[in-house]
Design an enzyme around this catalytic site. Sequence first.
Site, PDB file in Angstrom:
ATOM      1  N   ASP A   1       9.162   2.734   1.849  1.00  0.00           N
ATOM      2  CA  ASP A   1       7.873   3.356   2.333  1.00  0.00           C
ATOM      3  C   ASP A   1       7.895   3.124   3.994  1.00  0.00           C
ATOM      4  OD1 ASP A   1       5.363   4.027   3.069  1.00  0.00           O
ATOM      5  OD2 ASP A   1       4.278   3.319   1.349  1.00  0.00           O
TER       6      ASP A   1
ATOM      7  N   LYS B   1       2.729   9.561   8.903  1.00  0.00           N
ATOM      8  CA  LYS B   1       2.084   9.146   9.940  1.00  0.00           C
ATOM      9  C   LYS B   1       2.459   9.649  11.193  1.00  0.00           C
ATOM     10  CE  LYS B   1      -0.847   5.713   7.981  1.00  0.00           C
ATOM     11  NZ  LYS B   1      -0.591   5.166   6.622  1.00  0.00           N
TER      12      LYS B   1
ATOM     13  N   PHE C   1       0.760  -1.057  -0.007  1.00  0.00           N
ATOM     14  CA  PHE C   1      -0.079   0.076  -0.135  1.00  0.00           C
ATOM     15  C   PHE C   1       0.769   1.250   0.036  1.00  0.00           C
ATOM     16  CE2 PHE C   1      -2.384   3.520   1.802  1.00  0.00           C
ATOM     17  CZ  PHE C   1      -3.747   3.432   0.924  1.00  0.00           C
TER      18      PHE C   1
HETATM   19  C1  LIG Z   1      -0.779   5.479   5.368  1.00  0.00           C
HETATM   20  C2  LIG Z   1       0.130   4.882   4.310  1.00  0.00           C
HETATM   21  C3  LIG Z   1       0.210   5.664   3.263  1.00  0.00           C
HETATM   22  C4  LIG Z   1      -0.344   6.842   2.653  1.00  0.00           C
HETATM   23  O1  LIG Z   1      -0.368   7.833   3.513  1.00  0.00           O
HETATM   24  P1  LIG Z   1      -1.554   9.209   3.284  1.00  0.00           P
HETATM   25  O2  LIG Z   1      -0.925   9.984   4.475  1.00  0.00           O
HETATM   26  O3  LIG Z   1      -2.824   8.598   3.690  1.00  0.00           O
HETATM   27  O4  LIG Z   1      -1.590   9.845   2.065  1.00  0.00           O
HETATM   28  C5  LIG Z   1       1.308   5.296   2.253  1.00  0.00           C
HETATM   29  N1  LIG Z   1       1.916   4.215   2.487  1.00  0.00           N
HETATM   30  C6  LIG Z   1       1.876   3.508   3.749  1.00  0.00           C
HETATM   31  C7  LIG Z   1       2.901   2.238   3.946  1.00  0.00           C
HETATM   32  C8  LIG Z   1       1.120   3.677   4.644  1.00  0.00           C
HETATM   33  O5  LIG Z   1       0.834   3.134   5.834  1.00  0.00           O
END
Ligand SMILES: *Cc1c(COP(=O)(O)O)cnc(C)c1O
Length: 396
Positions: A215, A244, A130
Amino acid sequence: MSDSALMDTYARFPITLVKGKGSRLWDDQGKEYIDFMSGLAVTNLGHAPDAVKNALVQQLDQLWHVSNLFSNPNGEKAAKLLVDHSCADAVFFCNSGAEANEAAIKIARRYHQKLKGNDRYEIITFNQSFHGRTLATLTATGQEKVKEGFLPLPEGFRHVPLHDIAALEAAVNDKTAAIMLELVQAEGGVIPVDGDFLREVRALCDRHGILLILDEIQTGMGRTGKLFAYEHYDVEPDIFTLAKGLGSGVPVGAMLAKAHVKPAFVPGAHATTFGATPLIMSAVIATIETMLSEKAVERAAEASDYLLKQLNEKLGGLPNVASIRGKGLLIGIVCAAPAGEAIAELHKRGLLVVPAGPNVIRLLPNLLVSHEDIDAAVALIAAVLTEQAAVKTANS
Ligand SMILES: *Cc1c(COP(=O)(O)O)cnc(C)c1O
């Protein structure tokens, strides 16, 4: 369609939270909850940590926003803190995780096309990953459900199965710019990446001049018991992304890169109005400084050991628990069947948790969580799952 004036982009839990402090949340009926989701790995220091609140209040009196056309002491300080405590040499601040990944994808392409003088553009990512909801990042995401109805998707993305080095090698070609992955696939079901696989990915990148993008939007900022999850492995990325937990709840993202990648962004190459705004940066600085002074990362690692031990002891023998996996305080209880009912029941009993895929109960307590709260949470989870196992046995 609901009668809400908000777009129906979420299937919302039937709870209205109105106040939060530390590990506790309260709803509009005055009911108290233990928070084991932390706004999805956002409130890593608990709700409304005093140091971050004080920094924001002080900055509110001083200066909220100036254009990035001016020098920016708060932005400089926040970037320096991140650079001093990571393998990166430079930071681009933005407003969300998806934007941080967009910036990572853009700088990887520009690195090849402007600094290396080649025409590489492809990004290889993994199934179940994701990476966000913008057009490029949903295309990078290895889940079909986020792509439905959004065709045509941007070009230049390929997906391969996680932990399949042969498939990855086969996907690499003379257009490959970068390989991007999470070190624990969080939304995909809390699946930790194997160390040997990651080291092979790094070696493959080095052999072919490919950039490695991690990521760390969910795994970063202490969540896995290290400040950044790559510290668990003997591997450093060329580029990584945060969001986050970076600002304790204010909207902020960051794309960090090593020195060889940094020159790929020059004035005019990339920008965002609200990136590194003085107000938001005050929260980032206070978050990082508090994490360091409170030894939040070390405490998260210790809390993780305790939580995993309790979970294994109390849930180990249950027929409806298939496994418990994760890293640090990003933990998945993998159920033998869909976990939605158990999660709803836990909410009713005052413990807030979230799913990760249909069968996984995801636990994301804050990094400073106490043993008492862990004991209370595990007792509730054990009670609910034991009752469900009993009902299942009685019915079968
Ligand atoms: C939450 C998340 C995203 C997206 O972040 P947003 O602030 O919602 O755009 C991307 N990659 C990972 C691994 C995430 O947990």
